[in-house]
Design an enzyme around this catalytic site. Structure first.
Site, mmCIF file in Angstrom:
data_model
loop_
_atom_site.group_PDB
_atom_site.id
_atom_site.type_symbol
_atom_site.label_atom_id
_atom_site.label_comp_id
_atom_site.label_asym_id
_atom_site.label_seq_id
_atom_site.Cartn_x
_atom_site.Cartn_y
_atom_site.Cartn_z
ATOM 1 C CE1 TYR A 126 -5.303 2.070 4.049
ATOM 2 C CE2 TYR A 126 -3.580 1.096 5.397
ATOM 3 C CZ TYR A 126 -4.083 1.436 4.159
ATOM 4 O OH TYR A 126 -3.381 1.143 3.048
ATOM 5 C CE LYS B 210 -3.764 0.729 -1.091
ATOM 6 N NZ LYS B 210 -4.535 0.420 0.117
ATOM 7 C CE1 TYR C 210 -3.938 -1.052 -4.640
ATOM 8 C CE2 TYR C 210 -4.744 -3.315 -4.699
ATOM 9 C CZ TYR C 210 -4.355 -2.201 -3.978
ATOM 10 O OH TYR C 210 -4.366 -2.234 -2.613
ATOM 11 C CB SER D 226 -0.900 0.037 1.224
ATOM 12 O OG SER D 226 -1.995 -0.808 1.018
ATOM 13 C CB VAL E 134 -0.075 -6.011 4.146
ATOM 14 C CG1 VAL E 134 -1.369 -5.396 4.602
ATOM 15 C CG2 VAL E 134 -0.028 -6.196 2.652
HETATM 16 O O1 DON Z 1 -4.720 -4.474 -1.433
HETATM 17 C C1 DON Z 1 -4.018 -5.277 -0.872
HETATM 18 O O2 DON Z 1 -4.505 -6.234 -0.332
HETATM 19 C C2 DON Z 1 -2.493 -5.172 -0.794
HETATM 20 N N1 DON Z 1 -1.878 -5.471 -2.009
HETATM 21 C C3 DON Z 1 -2.055 -3.899 -0.234
HETATM 22 C C4 DON Z 1 -2.610 -3.721 1.113
HETATM 23 C C5 DON Z 1 -1.778 -2.976 2.042
HETATM 24 O O3 DON Z 1 -0.588 -2.907 1.992
HETATM 25 C C6 DON Z 1 -2.551 -2.370 3.148
HETATM 26 N N2 DON Z 1 -1.721 -1.561 3.972
HETATM 27 N N3 DON Z 1 -1.439 -1.626 5.104
#
Ligand code: DON
Length: 615
Positions: free
Chosen positions: A247, A73, A195, A70, A265
């Site tokens: 978040y 983003k 994405y 993320s 993540v």
């Molecule tokens: O959208 C997702 O599930 C992941 N590729 C990215 C999520 C993410 O890193 C959320 N952040 N803390």
């Protein structure tokens, strides 16, 4: 190891201490919802701090690759802003924090817009807004962009990408929901694929800190000096990081850490202190909200330890006004005849010189403007020196232009030194001048030339406009003050009159010095060479002053060169002639000596004031 490397660095010591303090933390769990992420080593732990001028401090596993997730983003959002207009992006993605989890399936009631670009719905929409001829072209642009931020060629982690693509059913649902609400107006699968790819770019903690430092430095990578993002869009990217980057932990994060940030993540956290630094932390175990446990702990402790909370900004490290002097206190290097010096003794307070310094954003510029505006009404000419100013931001440029116009409208000219390093300000001043006044913009490289410009204005106002072409009669020369007509005739017959073409060398440094020069027409400069060979102007000489006084007393060599600035003329008295006056004309010799001492005293006091101003 070099001896320099062995010296303890206090910043590294702080990072080492935090690493040692938080490495034993065993809280949190490595993400498993993307199968490939479950393989991460929970003990990996790296902390990197990059300054906005490009110095990187690293401790621990700062070169271990992991996927950006993320943290991509905000940067893809920045690219969408650059590819489309801000309004076009805002029509599709809001900027309201949700307080929800990153993968919440939520859209704004009524418009169907994702609430912000940090939740997955907004991030997939931002990816859909990245321009390009094909999916591959758009992907190449995203990878190239992140590489520019990091200052090295980044690569896709194929295994993580495939793992997420094959299991990302929730994101697939979100993208089709976006299609349903016509936020994405075509098959959403390619945008979803984009994405997944952007999330699977491999980075290190060091990379994260450099990517963040590029935002801290206003959009230019501080290591490669390449501009990556327009400075206007940097604020927007940092805003959404501040309100939505963590978040459902965003509010507490701002409260405890106070840095625009983004987590991923895979265990990365990137945090930015605008104008100063960025942090990149990597540690895979996550808390319940999906943020790295050690990453949050390090950022919180470091913010506390180094005082990084962005709502606790540093007061300007130095005052924006370095010095303020009237023309009585700070004269130019032009050696001037007595009559002109008398004008400055009376009226020098009408001109003031401000030397400014440092970064002029609102606080610094306001402090300078307040002092200038409060100058007494008798002050009617201004010189602003920007040679020590490192930056003037656009709002401060506008404030300065308003001051310039206001003063020019009231008949108070303002001259500027050192604007070559500030082209934006120079352009804005030039445009203001075109609209407000026909007078040419008075800009000078060095402060001395600007001070001289201000002196000439004061002389002109008080009836002493110099006429460079008119020859000064010897009777009015200050070195011949008190010499009667008969003795003047005698001296004229003993001296030689020499003319010089513009740029002609009059005396050369190192030549034998056995002549006194009395300037009667034009203008000359005393110049020396700097260590790097560039000429440095030590003084300028007008009709009525002399130079080479020491050579009449003791034969020596010239300590600097003198060059004619324009067509000039001097009377030259040789040392042997001066000495021969002893027997037949002792009173003439005494008179000349008195004048030489007076002239040397005035040069000495001018140099003392200059030296004091330099300190
Ligand atoms: O959208 C997702 O599930 C992941 N590729 C990215 C999520 C993410 O890193 C959320 N952040 N803390």
């Amino acid at each position: 190891m070099s001896s320099a490397a062995a010296r303890p660095c206090p910043i590294e010591s702080v990072l080492h201490a935090l690493h040692a303090r938080f490495a034993p933390l065993r809280d949190g769990r490595v993400a498993t919802y993307i199968p490939e992420l479950a393989r991460a080593n929970p003990d990996c732990f790296g902390i990197s701090l990059a300054t906005a001028d490009g110095h990187v401090y690293e401790v621990g596993d700062t070169r271990v690759p992991f996927t950006i997730q993320s943290i991509s983003k905000p940067f893809v959002y920045g690219l969408a802003l650059e590819d489309r207009s801000r309004d076009a992006v805002l029509r599709r993605i809001g900027v309201e924090p949700t307080g929800d989890a990153f993968n919440e399936i939520s859209l704004e009631p009524g418009t169907g817009r994702p609430l912000n670009p940090m939740i997955n719905a907004g991030a997939i929409t931002a990816s859909s807004l990245v321009a390009g001829h094909s999916l591959e072209d758009r992907w190449a642009r995203i990878l190239a962009l992140l590489s520019l931020y990091a200052g090295r060629a980044l690569e896709l982690d194929e295994t993580v990408y495939r793992s997420e693509r094959d299991t990302g059913h929730r994101n697939r649902a979100i993208s089709h929901m976006l299609r349903n609400f016509e936020i994405i107006e075509r098959d959403p699968e390619p945008d979803l694929d984009l994405y997944f790819r952007q999330c699977s770019i491999a980075v290190t903690a060091r990379d994260l800190s450099i990517i963040g430092a590029t935002l801290a430095a206003g959009g230019t990578n501080p290591l490669t000096r390449e501009r990556v993002l327009k400075s206007a869009n940097v604020d927007e990217v940092l805003s959404v990081m501040t309100t939505c980057g963590m978040y459902d932990y965003a509010g507490e994060w701002v409260y405890r850490v106070g840095l625009p940030a983004k987590s991923g993540v895979a265990g990365g956290i990137l945090a930015v202190l605008p104008g100063q630094l960025a942090l990149g932390v990597f540690s895979p175990p996550l808390d319940a909200r999906g943020n790295s446990v050690r990453g949050v702990a390090v950022c919180e402790a470091l913010s506390e330890e180094l005082g990084l909370h962005f709502l606790n900004p540093p007061r300007a490290a130095v005052s924006a006004v370095r010095s303020r002097a009237t023309l009585q206190q700070l004269g130019s290097k032009r050696a001037r005849p007595e009559a002109e010096r008398a004008v400055f003794a009376l009226h020098g307070g009408e001109g003031v010189v401000y030397q400014l310094q440092g970064d002029l954003s609102f606080a610094g510029m306001e402090a300078a403007l307040r002092r200038i505006v409060r100058e007494p009404p008798a002050v009617t000419r201004f010189v602003l020196d920007f040679n020590r100013v490192s930056d003037v931001d656009p709002p401060s440029t506008r404030l300065l232009i308003a001051l310039y116009r206001g003063l020019v409208d009231r008949g108070c000219p303002m001259g500027f030194a050192g604007l070559a390093r500030h082209p934006r300000l120079l352009r804005a001043l030039d445009e203001a001048r075109v609209r407000e006044t026909a007078a040419p913009l008075a800009t000078f490289d060095d402060l001395d030339a600007a001070v001289e410009w201000c002196e000439e204005l004061i002389l002109a106002t008080h009836g002493h406009a110099p006429d460079a072409d008119e020859e000064l009669p010897l009777s009015k020369h200050e070195l011949l003050r008190g010499v009667d007509a008969e003795q003047l005739d005698l001296l004229a017959s003993l001296m030689e009159r020499r003319s010089f073409a513009p740029r002609e060398t009059v005396v050369r440094k190192g030549d034998p010095a056995d002549e006194l020069f009395l300037v009667v027409r034009g203008g000359l400069s005393v110049v020396d060479e700097l260590a790097d060979g560039r000429p440095r102007r030590l003084a300028t000489l007008s009709p009525g002053v002399g130079f080479g006084e020491p050579s009449l007393i003791e034969g020596a060599v010239r300590t600097a060169s003198v060059r004619a600035d324009r067509a000039s003329a001097c009377w030259v008295l040789k040392r042997a002639t001066f000495e021969s006056l002893d027997g037949a004309y002792p009173t003439l010799k005494i008179r000349l000596l008195e004048n030489l001492v007076r002239s040397a005293t005035s040069t000495f006091s001018r140099l003392s004031v200059e030296a004091a101003a330099e300190r």
